[in-house]
Design a protein around this motif. Structure first.
Motif, PDB file in Angstrom:
ATOM      1  N   GLN A 153       0.847  -1.190   0.000  1.00 49.79           N
ATOM      2  CA  GLN A 153       0.000   0.000   0.000  1.00 49.79           C
ATOM      3  C   GLN A 153       0.891   1.252   0.000  1.00 49.79           C
ATOM      4  O   GLN A 153       1.136   1.864   1.033  1.00 49.79           O
ATOM      5  CB  GLN A 153      -0.932  -0.001   1.207  1.00 49.79           C
ATOM      6  N   GLN A 154       1.349   1.627  -1.174  1.00 45.41           N
ATOM      7  CA  GLN A 154       2.296   2.727  -1.317  1.00 45.41           C
ATOM      8  C   GLN A 154       1.710   4.073  -0.891  1.00 45.41           C
ATOM      9  O   GLN A 154       2.450   5.018  -0.615  1.00 45.41           O
ATOM     10  CB  GLN A 154       2.771   2.813  -2.764  1.00 45.41           C
ATOM     11  N   ARG A 155       0.386   4.169  -0.812  1.00 42.58           N
ATOM     12  CA  ARG A 155      -0.231   5.450  -0.447  1.00 42.58           C
ATOM     13  C   ARG A 155       0.152   5.895   0.963  1.00 42.58           C
ATOM     14  O   ARG A 155       0.053   7.070   1.296  1.00 42.58           O
ATOM     15  CB  ARG A 155      -1.754   5.343  -0.544  1.00 42.58           C
ATOM     16  N   TYR A 156       0.579   4.946   1.807  1.00 41.61           N
ATOM     17  CA  TYR A 156       0.963   5.288   3.183  1.00 41.61           C
ATOM     18  C   TYR A 156       2.466   5.561   3.320  1.00 41.61           C
ATOM     19  O   TYR A 156       3.007   5.571   4.416  1.00 41.61           O
ATOM     20  CB  TYR A 156       0.533   4.180   4.135  1.00 41.61           C
ATOM     21  N   ASP A 157       3.109   5.767   2.174  1.00 42.75           N
ATOM     22  CA  ASP A 157       4.494   6.232   2.155  1.00 42.75           C
ATOM     23  C   ASP A 157       4.441   7.738   1.935  1.00 42.75           C
ATOM     24  O   ASP A 157       4.324   8.222   0.803  1.00 42.75           O
ATOM     25  CB  ASP A 157       5.267   5.535   1.027  1.00 42.75           C
ATOM     26  N   LEU A 158       4.512   8.520   3.023  1.00 45.73           N
ATOM     27  CA  LEU A 158       4.356   9.976   2.963  1.00 45.73           C
ATOM     28  C   LEU A 158       5.694  10.667   3.167  1.00 45.73           C
ATOM     29  O   LEU A 158       6.461  10.294   4.060  1.00 45.73           O
ATOM     30  CB  LEU A 158       3.371  10.477   4.028  1.00 45.73           C
ATOM     31  N   LYS A 159       5.937  11.688   2.377  1.00 44.93           N
ATOM     32  CA  LYS A 159       7.103  12.533   2.544  1.00 44.93           C
ATOM     33  C   LYS A 159       6.622  13.957   2.819  1.00 44.93           C
ATOM     34  O   LYS A 159       5.680  14.440   2.191  1.00 44.93           O
ATOM     35  CB  LYS A 159       7.970  12.512   1.288  1.00 44.93           C
ATOM     36  N   PHE A 160       7.255  14.632   3.788  1.00 49.03           N
ATOM     37  CA  PHE A 160       6.848  15.982   4.172  1.00 49.03           C
ATOM     38  C   PHE A 160       7.922  16.989   3.779  1.00 49.03           C
ATOM     39  O   PHE A 160       9.100  16.802   4.052  1.00 49.03           O
ATOM     40  CB  PHE A 160       6.619  16.043   5.688  1.00 49.03           C
ATOM     41  N   VAL A 161       7.503  18.073   3.114  1.00 46.00           N
ATOM     42  CA  VAL A 161       8.404  19.179   2.763  1.00 46.00           C
ATOM     43  C   VAL A 161       7.725  20.457   3.227  1.00 46.00           C
ATOM     44  O   VAL A 161       6.646  20.804   2.754  1.00 46.00           O
ATOM     45  CB  VAL A 161       8.675  19.248   1.249  1.00 46.00           C
TER      46      VAL A 161
END
Length: 375
Positions: free
Chosen positions: A360-368
């Motif tokens: 479930q790649q949607r739960y791989d979050l990156k924050f900028v």
């Protein structure tokens, strides 16, 4: 040690607020030079440390000056080559309660800047093809922005009989990272901004609207403003997003914290925070006319801190993740510290390595994030 203590103190937020940014900058340079000279005079053997510091500082200042010169080194109207300032068009958005907002639009013959980078502006007045467009949103309060407001007030005075009000500008930059480098080809993009922080995230969506991107990728903008009139700051850009290609899966949600919100509708799932009041309009344009491609926006009324409460942010991010089809998500955020902190905490909560491990790649979050600290 006294000089070092002054340097540290004047570098603090309260020090900059007390003296103003320009005073801070000039005092910092002056005190640094005095410090180097005092150390050298105290014991000349220290010159092996002081001299390289001085040389590197002078090289750095020289490079900055050269970069500014190259930005403004053009063919003048007289036919000679020399330095020329940029001419910026001024647009005023009156806001007596929170501080007037000015928009500057200019074009300069230079290499294109990358999305996410920033420039420093100098206003030398105090009493086409190959051109790169710049637009700046400036809320005027104290210090240098107050001086800028006074300059613009003179320019916008009824006594100045010109159809377009302009001011000369000198650019220094660009600085900062390339925001688009963080985005993978198949990434979903969520942008969260407060107030003038829209200038950081809006170019990202505009760039995607103009380029070919995977149809399965999803995009969303969450913007908090104080009044519906604040939409005028970036009206042309919001209309451009409304007219983005139909295959760009884009939702735009705008939260209004003061006054009565006139809601602008968007295709996709509608959100209903407990304190939201909505009314549908199809376009933010003055005429209200739209074409077949026009998409609308969600405009919500909210009473939370900076436009929405933390649980609303979590719900919005959660709904966005659930609506994505595939790929990781990158979240860009700009605004006051409270917004950045809330969004960062929510992103950390939704990151799930176990779900990513299960596909479930949607739960791989990156924050900028970019802080908009009020000095």
């Amino acid at each position: 040690m006294t000089i070092l203590a002054l340097l540290v103190g004047l570098s603090k937020t309260w020090g900059i607020r007390l003296t103003g940014y320009e005073a801070f900058r000039k005092l910092h340079y002056s005190l640094a030079m005095v410090y180097i000279g005092a150390c050298w005079g105290h014991w000349d053997k220290l010159k092996c440390f002081m001299l390289p510091s001085l040389i590197f500082w002078l090289i750095d200042r020289g490079c900055h000056l050269m970069r500014t010169g190259l930005l403004h080194y053009h063919i003048l109207n007289s036919g000679h080559v020399g330095l020329r300032t940029c001419t910026a068009d001024i647009t005023l958005f009156p806001d007596p309660e929170y501080g007037d907002v000015y928009r500057l639009d200019l074009a300069n013959n230079q290499d294109p800047w990358a999305i996410g980078q920033h420039y420093y502006l100098c206003f030398p007045e105090s009493i086409e093809t190959g051109l790169v467009k710049h637009s700046y949103i400036i809320r005027t309060k104290h210090g240098e922005t107050k001086n800028f407001a006074q300059l613009c007030a003179c320019k916008l005075s009824p006594a100045v009989c010109l159809d377009i009000k302009t001011t000369p500008v000198i650019l220094t930059g660009p600085y900062g990272s390339h925001t688009m480098d963080n985005i993978e080809p198949h990434s979903n993009v969520l942008c969260v901004a407060g107030g003038t922080g829209i200038t950081y995230v809006l170019p990202i969506l505009l760039q995607h609207a103009q380029s070919l991107r995977p149809v399965r990728a999803k995009y969303s903008l969450i913007w908090s403003i104080k009044e519906t009139r604040d939409l005028k700051w970036v009206e042309a850009e919001l209309i451009a997003l409304q007219q983005a290609p139909e295959d760009m899966n884009l939702d735009i949600n705008i939260f209004v914290t003061q006054g009565i919100a006139t809601k602008i509708k968007s295709r996709g799932k509608e959100l209903h925070p407990a304190d939201t009041q909505v009314k549908e309009v199809t376009s933010i344009g003055s005429s209200g006319a739209t074409d077949g491609r026009s998409r609308s926006l969600y405009l919500h009324q909210s009473d939370g801190i900076n436009g929405y409460r933390r649980r609303d942010v979590a719900n919005l991010i959660g709904d966005f993740l659930e609506s994505t089809i595939d790929g990781p998500t990158i979240l860009f955020s700009s605004g006051l510290g409270v917004i950045i902190s809330d969004v960062r905490g929510v992103v950390a909560g939704f990151n799930s390595p176990s779900r990513v491990w299960c596909g479930q790649q949607r739960y791989d979050l990156k924050f900028v994030g970019e802080d908009r600290m009020e000095i």
